[in-house]
Scaffold this motif. Structure first.
Motif, PDB file in Angstrom:
ATOM      1  N   ASN A  50       0.825  -1.199   0.000  1.00  0.00           N
ATOM      2  CA  ASN A  50       0.000   0.000   0.000  1.00  0.00           C
ATOM      3  C   ASN A  50       0.863   1.256   0.000  1.00  0.00           C
ATOM      4  OD1 ASN A  50      -2.090   1.800   2.229  1.00  0.00           O
ATOM      5  ND2 ASN A  50      -2.579   1.431   0.091  1.00  0.00           N
ATOM      6  N   ILE A  51       1.921   1.257   0.802  1.00  0.00           N
ATOM      7  CA  ILE A  51       2.815   2.411   0.875  1.00  0.00           C
ATOM      8  C   ILE A  51       3.493   2.653  -0.471  1.00  0.00           C
ATOM      9  CG2 ILE A  51       4.977   3.226   1.914  1.00  0.00           C
ATOM     10  CD1 ILE A  51       3.917   1.807   4.540  1.00  0.00           C
ATOM     11  N   VAL A  52       3.981   1.588  -1.090  1.00  0.00           N
ATOM     12  CA  VAL A  52       4.628   1.711  -2.403  1.00  0.00           C
ATOM     13  C   VAL A  52       3.630   2.224  -3.441  1.00  0.00           C
ATOM     14  CG1 VAL A  52       5.660   0.376  -4.295  1.00  0.00           C
ATOM     15  CG2 VAL A  52       6.440   0.037  -1.946  1.00  0.00           C
ATOM     16  N   ALA A  53       2.397   1.708  -3.383  1.00  0.00           N
ATOM     17  CA  ALA A  53       1.363   2.136  -4.340  1.00  0.00           C
ATOM     18  C   ALA A  53       0.996   3.603  -4.145  1.00  0.00           C
ATOM     19  CB  ALA A  53       0.122   1.258  -4.204  1.00  0.00           C
ATOM     20  N   VAL A  54       1.041   4.087  -2.918  1.00  0.00           N
ATOM     21  CA  VAL A  54       0.738   5.495  -2.651  1.00  0.00           C
ATOM     22  C   VAL A  54       1.856   6.388  -3.188  1.00  0.00           C
ATOM     23  CG1 VAL A  54       0.456   7.233  -0.834  1.00  0.00           C
ATOM     24  CG2 VAL A  54      -0.741   5.052  -0.658  1.00  0.00           C
ATOM     25  N   VAL A  55       3.085   6.054  -2.855  1.00  0.00           N
ATOM     26  CA  VAL A  55       4.213   6.918  -3.221  1.00  0.00           C
ATOM     27  C   VAL A  55       4.516   6.854  -4.718  1.00  0.00           C
ATOM     28  CG1 VAL A  55       6.678   7.349  -2.876  1.00  0.00           C
ATOM     29  CG2 VAL A  55       5.227   6.802  -0.919  1.00  0.00           C
ATOM     30  N   PHE A  56       4.495   5.667  -5.278  1.00  0.00           N
ATOM     31  CA  PHE A  56       4.920   5.509  -6.668  1.00  0.00           C
ATOM     32  C   PHE A  56       3.756   5.318  -7.636  1.00  0.00           C
ATOM     33  CE2 PHE A  56       8.490   4.263  -4.003  1.00  0.00           C
ATOM     34  CZ  PHE A  56       9.467   5.102  -4.493  1.00  0.00           C
ATOM     35  N   LEU A  80      14.059   4.287   3.040  1.00  0.00           N
ATOM     36  CA  LEU A  80      13.593   3.274   2.095  1.00  0.00           C
ATOM     37  C   LEU A  80      12.998   3.898   0.839  1.00  0.00           C
ATOM     38  CD1 LEU A  80      12.044   0.702   4.555  1.00  0.00           C
ATOM     39  CD2 LEU A  80      13.961   0.281   3.009  1.00  0.00           C
ATOM     40  N   ILE A  81      12.155   4.908   1.005  1.00  0.00           N
ATOM     41  CA  ILE A  81      11.544   5.547  -0.163  1.00  0.00           C
ATOM     42  C   ILE A  81      12.610   6.249  -0.996  1.00  0.00           C
ATOM     43  CG2 ILE A  81       9.920   7.316  -0.944  1.00  0.00           C
ATOM     44  CD1 ILE A  81       8.598   4.701   0.144  1.00  0.00           C
ATOM     45  N   LYS A  82      13.541   6.924  -0.350  1.00  0.00           N
ATOM     46  CA  LYS A  82      14.629   7.587  -1.069  1.00  0.00           C
ATOM     47  C   LYS A  82      15.472   6.558  -1.817  1.00  0.00           C
ATOM     48  CE  LYS A  82      17.678  11.064  -1.679  1.00  0.00           C
ATOM     49  NZ  LYS A  82      17.727  11.486  -3.043  1.00  0.00           N
ATOM     50  N   TYR A  83      15.728   5.432  -1.182  1.00  0.00           N
ATOM     51  CA  TYR A  83      16.518   4.358  -1.787  1.00  0.00           C
ATOM     52  C   TYR A  83      15.846   3.857  -3.069  1.00  0.00           C
ATOM     53  CZ  TYR A  83      19.370   0.116  -1.927  1.00  0.00           C
ATOM     54  OH  TYR A  83      20.235  -0.874  -2.297  1.00  0.00           O
ATOM     55  N   ILE A  84      14.540   3.672  -3.029  1.00  0.00           N
ATOM     56  CA  ILE A  84      13.804   3.221  -4.223  1.00  0.00           C
ATOM     57  C   ILE A  84      13.746   4.339  -5.258  1.00  0.00           C
ATOM     58  CG2 ILE A  84      11.567   2.445  -5.098  1.00  0.00           C
ATOM     59  CD1 ILE A  84      11.128   1.163  -2.285  1.00  0.00           C
ATOM     60  N   ALA A  85      13.461   5.557  -4.818  1.00  0.00           N
ATOM     61  CA  ALA A  85      13.300   6.687  -5.740  1.00  0.00           C
ATOM     62  C   ALA A  85      14.599   7.051  -6.458  1.00  0.00           C
ATOM     63  CB  ALA A  85      12.762   7.908  -4.992  1.00  0.00           C
ATOM     64  N   ASP A  86      15.728   6.657  -5.911  1.00  0.00           N
ATOM     65  CA  ASP A  86      17.018   6.951  -6.531  1.00  0.00           C
ATOM     66  C   ASP A  86      17.357   6.018  -7.696  1.00  0.00           C
ATOM     67  OD1 ASP A  86      17.700   9.150  -5.037  1.00  0.00           O
ATOM     68  OD2 ASP A  86      18.964   8.066  -3.618  1.00  0.00           O
ATOM     69  N   ARG A  87      16.510   5.034  -7.967  1.00  0.00           N
ATOM     70  CA  ARG A  87      16.767   4.122  -9.094  1.00  0.00           C
ATOM     71  C   ARG A  87      16.713   4.923 -10.388  1.00  0.00           C
ATOM     72  NH1 ARG A  87      19.590   1.573  -6.531  1.00  0.00           N
ATOM     73  NH2 ARG A  87      19.021   3.036  -5.039  1.00  0.00           N
ATOM     74  N   PRO A  88      17.548   4.589 -11.343  1.00  0.00           N
ATOM     75  CA  PRO A  88      17.597   5.337 -12.610  1.00  0.00           C
ATOM     76  C   PRO A  88      16.238   5.477 -13.306  1.00  0.00           C
ATOM     77  CG  PRO A  88      19.467   3.863 -12.470  1.00  0.00           C
ATOM     78  CD  PRO A  88      18.579   3.543 -11.292  1.00  0.00           C
ATOM     79  N   ALA A  89      15.409   4.465 -13.218  1.00  0.00           N
ATOM     80  CA  ALA A  89      14.107   4.526 -13.882  1.00  0.00           C
ATOM     81  C   ALA A  89      13.144   5.488 -13.188  1.00  0.00           C
ATOM     82  CB  ALA A  89      13.487   3.130 -13.941  1.00  0.00           C
ATOM     83  N   LEU A  90      13.428   5.843 -11.945  1.00  0.00           N
ATOM     84  CA  LEU A  90      12.502   6.671 -11.164  1.00  0.00           C
ATOM     85  C   LEU A  90      13.053   8.059 -10.833  1.00  0.00           C
ATOM     86  CD1 LEU A  90      11.363   3.922  -8.625  1.00  0.00           C
ATOM     87  CD2 LEU A  90      10.179   4.653 -10.705  1.00  0.00           C
ATOM     88  N   ILE A  91      14.324   8.263 -11.006  1.00  0.00           N
ATOM     89  CA  ILE A  91      14.988   9.479 -10.529  1.00  0.00           C
ATOM     90  C   ILE A  91      14.394  10.767 -11.104  1.00  0.00           C
ATOM     91  CG2 ILE A  91      16.846   9.572 -12.255  1.00  0.00           C
ATOM     92  CD1 ILE A  91      17.537  10.095  -8.585  1.00  0.00           C
ATOM     93  N   LEU A  96       8.697  14.445  -6.747  1.00  0.00           N
ATOM     94  CA  LEU A  96       7.286  14.106  -6.539  1.00  0.00           C
ATOM     95  C   LEU A  96       7.147  12.973  -5.535  1.00  0.00           C
ATOM     96  CD1 LEU A  96       4.235  14.191  -7.284  1.00  0.00           C
ATOM     97  CD2 LEU A  96       4.791  12.556  -9.096  1.00  0.00           C
ATOM     98  N   TYR A  97       7.961  11.928  -5.686  1.00  0.00           N
ATOM     99  CA  TYR A  97       7.882  10.780  -4.780  1.00  0.00           C
ATOM    100  C   TYR A  97       8.207  11.175  -3.345  1.00  0.00           C
ATOM    101  CZ  TYR A  97       7.983   8.175  -9.185  1.00  0.00           C
ATOM    102  OH  TYR A  97       7.725   7.692 -10.438  1.00  0.00           O
ATOM    103  N   LEU A  98       9.198  12.019  -3.184  1.00  0.00           N
ATOM    104  CA  LEU A  98       9.570  12.436  -1.832  1.00  0.00           C
ATOM    105  C   LEU A  98       8.488  13.318  -1.207  1.00  0.00           C
ATOM    106  CD1 LEU A  98      13.398  13.089  -2.262  1.00  0.00           C
ATOM    107  CD2 LEU A  98      12.216  10.986  -1.561  1.00  0.00           C
TER     108      LEU A  98
END
Length: 115
Positions: A50-56, A80-91, A96-98
């Motif tokens: 749910n958290i991932v679906a909300v943020v991303f 954790l969210i910053k770690y995921i958001a730093d992926r090249p596909a999401l950067i 917005l994600y943060l």
């Protein structure tokens, strides 16, 4: 039953993404393991999805997941969210994600204070 099946499918997608991106782009394997061992174990799989679906995505946080999120702690949540958001596909949309991450945290803290 269809809702449960879609949740299980989403869980597999999240796990696959984490497994795909973490080893390849991880600067420090021990940091990723530490995040897993200290942060993710505090959240149920349902709430993690749910958290991932909300943020991303465009989901809305289930208020029943707020206690899990608050128990996880702000440092874990932010990291954790910053770690995921730093992926090249999401950067490209990291800002917005943060922002969504911070809004969700504030919402859950306010819910926890009233409970």
């Amino acid at each position: 039953m269809a809702k449960f099946t879609s949740q299980v499918a989403m869980l597999f997608i999240v796990v696959a993404l984490v497994c795909a991106f973490v080893p390849v782009f991880s600067v420090d394997e021990s940091k990723a393991k530490s995040l897993w061992d200290t942060c993710l174990v505090k959240i149920s799989p349902h709430c993690a999805l749910n958290i991932v679906a909300v943020v991303f995505g465009n989901a809305t946080i289930n208020d029943s997941c707020c206690p899990d999120l608050v128990q996880e702690g702000k440092v874990c949540h932010n990291t954790l969210i910053k770690y995921i958001a730093d992926r090249p596909a999401l950067i490209a949309r990291e800002t917005l994600y943060l922002k969504k991450r911070d809004n969700m945290w504030n919402h859950c803290v306010s819910i926890s204070k009233t409970a």
